[in-house]
Design an enzyme around this catalytic site. Structure first.
Site, PDB file in Angstrom:
ATOM      1  N   GLU A 286       0.807  -1.219   0.000  1.00 41.79           N
ATOM      2  CA  GLU A 286       0.000   0.000   0.000  1.00 41.79           C
ATOM      3  C   GLU A 286       0.841   1.269   0.000  1.00 41.79           C
ATOM      4  OE1 GLU A 286      -2.978  -0.436  -0.742  1.00 41.79           O
ATOM      5  OE2 GLU A 286      -2.799  -2.592  -0.440  1.00 41.79           O
ATOM      6  N   GLU A 287       2.048   1.206   0.521  1.00 47.40           N
ATOM      7  CA  GLU A 287       2.900   2.399   0.552  1.00 47.40           C
ATOM      8  C   GLU A 287       3.547   2.685  -0.799  1.00 47.40           C
ATOM      9  OE1 GLU A 287       3.558   4.709   2.706  1.00 47.40           O
ATOM     10  OE2 GLU A 287       2.679   3.992   4.573  1.00 47.40           O
ATOM     11  N   SER A 288       4.124   1.684  -1.414  1.00 44.90           N
ATOM     12  CA  SER A 288       4.936   1.913  -2.618  1.00 44.90           C
ATOM     13  C   SER A 288       4.565   1.029  -3.792  1.00 44.90           C
ATOM     14  CB  SER A 288       6.418   1.679  -2.288  1.00 44.90           C
ATOM     15  OG  SER A 288       6.639   0.297  -2.005  1.00 44.90           O
TER      16      SER A 288
ATOM     17  N   TYR B 273      -6.488   4.125   4.294  1.00 47.16           N
ATOM     18  CA  TYR B 273      -5.194   3.439   4.343  1.00 47.16           C
ATOM     19  C   TYR B 273      -5.270   2.214   5.252  1.00 47.16           C
ATOM     20  CZ  TYR B 273      -0.221   2.737   5.507  1.00 47.16           C
ATOM     21  OH  TYR B 273       1.026   2.197   5.723  1.00 47.16           O
TER      22      TYR B 273
END
Length: 565
Positions: free
Chosen positions: A420-422, A528
């Protein structure tokens, strides 16, 4: 030399976000050292450079470059546009008060400009984060007077809803929601306004009112994106009222229509597999015209080359590069084929598989998220396991496990954070300057490196995948300890910071975790947390339940595994 200067400068102001810009800067410095005249950027070039950085979401550099641009002599129209983009960049960097100052100057100097409506909307967003009700009300009244039918006014109403709800002023929040629904019934925010009204009733224990609003939402907007969310909480309401049979019926509808959604995963986690039968397909499927048919995956689940690619010279080059282990070059060739074959889902799946095989997990995942969103959400049409391996990449799992220093941290959580971050892009840089796979901020990386005794830390080292995971995982463990092993609080803190989450926890009075997530004030953090938890469930399904190569997950019982066919 003059021509070289011109070309290097053009690279710098047209493509400042590209790696080649660094080389162009070095070449210009070398030419200047040799006595070659290197003129400064014109105001127009500087403005274009700032806009290119802004479009690339490099907001920190964009803000600095817009500030440099505004120090030059500019036509009034460009000056106004530069102020708008500067303000938006500062909002994206969460520098709320500085952003408000920029918008305030813009709106005072050019109140009737073409960008005034957009500036007001962003001003309102910053005012919400600052908790400034007077400014929020001023933004809405100004938009209502000048631009009563524009979408910016719907956003301003939504900011008021968010403010009132955060202050427990429920009646005012409902009133603003109703005004939004009546004024902008076709805006997506109207659907969210319906949801918030129902949620406020739910929080206050007004079950019948909540059920009525949830049913209104589903009746007014049959295809609403809030459908799985509404069905989940409708079932929870029915459970509370003692109607467990009807609640289970609603849960079934939810998981029939949205089998891989966050809310169906929450349903399974709560109820187990007795109520809901999981099916993860094995075997052969293909796609023609958007429908699944027999088969372009062979009996061994190996992907067969689509016939249309066999005569494509660019694909042939990619294959030749793969055969001689020129992986980066092959990835570039395959990526250029994606847009050309975008309508052909069979080819897209094949390209995603080839990119995954080359270790370009981010490129493979990007195709799947862009073109197969409905499958990711609903689980249909059925896909073989290989598809889900690419949607929730497994290629780095062994490395993640080896890099974890603590048995208190679940490798599935780390994988979910990375996804989910990158999206598994080791070169990713966020709008706030966070770097690499786990999007570690340079100051956080320096602090963690110090705690770990790593010397000579430099921000550029965060592009090293192994160091990035090591630092990010240590910080995640630190947060997990700070929040006494609570996974939800830890994930939220990784996004919003531990100070904000501590405040939310203290405000929550030991509420149910599902309710805590729904009431996270920052929509970015709320979404998120849901995305990371959904990825976590999927990683457990694929890794633990299907392949079983790793230790058991720490935050999900093995009994949550589905029945595999």
């Amino acid at each position: 030399a003059a021509r070289a200067v011109e070309l290097f400068k053009r690279v710098l102001w047209q493509f400042p976000q590209e790696p080649v810009a660094s080389s162009a800067r070095t070449e210009l410095d070398n030419l200047a050292a040799q006595g070659v005249m290197v003129p400064p950027f014109t105001s127009e070039e500087k403005f274009q450079q700032a806009k290119a950085l802004y479009r690339a979401t490099r907001y920190l550099e964009a803000a600095r470059t817009f500030q440099e641009t505004l120090a030059l002599s500019l036509p009034s129209a460009i000056q106004t546009e530069a102020k708008l983009y500067l303000g938006i960049s500062l909002v994206q960097l969460r520098q709320w008060s500085e952003a408000m100052k920029v918008f305030d100057i813009l709106l005072k100097n050019r109140p009737g400009s073409d960008v005034a409506g957009e500036a007001l909307s962003w001003f309102g967003r910053a005012a919400l984060r600052q908790g400034d009700l007077d400014k929020l009300q001023w933004v809405h009244e100004t938009l209502k007077t000048r631009y009563p039918d524009r979408a910016e006014r719907a956003k301003a109403l939504w900011y008021l809803v968010s403010y009132y709800e955060s202050k427990n002023q429920d009646q005012k929040a409902i009133q603003a929601c109703r005004e939004l629904i009546e004024s902008f019934p076709q805006d997506s925010l109207a659907q969210e306004a319906y949801w918030r009204i129902g949620w406020i009733h739910y929080k206050k224990g007004r079950m019948q009112e909540a059920l009525k609003v949830f049913d209104e939402l589903l009746g007014q907007y049959a295809n609403t994106a809030f459908r799985p969310q509404v069905l989940y909480w409708k079932a929870r309401l029915l459970e509370r009222s003692g109607d467990s049979e009807k609640a289970q019926e609603v849960y079934r509808h939810l998981c029939q229509d949205h089998a891989r959604s966050y809310y169906c995963h929450r349903t399974r986690s709560r109820l187990g597999n007795d109520l809901l039968q999981w099916q993860v397909s094995r075997g052969s499927v293909s796609i023609t015209g958007g429908r699944m048919e027999a088969s372009w995956w062979d009996e061994k689940s190996e992907v067969l080359t689509p016939q249309i690619l066999n005569g494509d010279p660019q694909y042939k080059r990619a294959r030749e590069l793969m055969l001689v282990a020129f992986s980066e070059e092959a990835v570039r060739e395959l990526n250029t084929l994606v847009s050309r074959y975008a309508p052909n889902r069979k080819v897209l799946l094949f390209l995603a598989d080839q990119l995954y095989t080359l270790g370009a997990y981010d490129q493979s995942l990007r195709i799947i998220r862009l073109y197969f969103q409905e499958t990711l959400e609903k689980g249909v049409p059925p896909m073989p396991n290989r598809f889900w391996e690419q949607a929730y990449p497994l290629g780095m799992m062994d490395r993640i496990v080896k890099l974890l220093d603590s048995d208190r941290l679940d490798p599935y959580v780390v994988a979910s954070i990375i996804r989910e971050e990158s999206m598994y892009d080791p070169k990713a840089v966020s709008r706030a300057g966070a770097v690499g796979l786990m999007q570690v901020l340079p100051e956080t990386g320096r602090w963690v490196a110090g705690r770990l005794g790593l010397k000579e830390f430099e921000p550029d080292r965060l592009f090293d995948p192994e160091l990035n995971i090591k630092l990010g995982a240590w910080y995640l463990t630190h947060l997990l300890e700070q929040f006494k092993g609570n996974l939800v609080f830890t994930i939220a803190a990784y996004n919003a910071g531990p100070e904000a989450v501590t405040e939310w926890v203290q405000r929550g009075n030991d509420q149910d975790m599902d309710e805590f997530i729904e009431q996270i004030p920052f929509s970015e953090t709320r979404l998120y947390v849901k995305r990371v938890l959904r990825s976590y469930y999927e990683y457990v399904i694929m890794n633990m339940c299907l392949y079983n190569p790793l230790p058991p997950p720490l935050f999900l019982d093995k009994g949550s595994c589905p029945e595999y066919s």
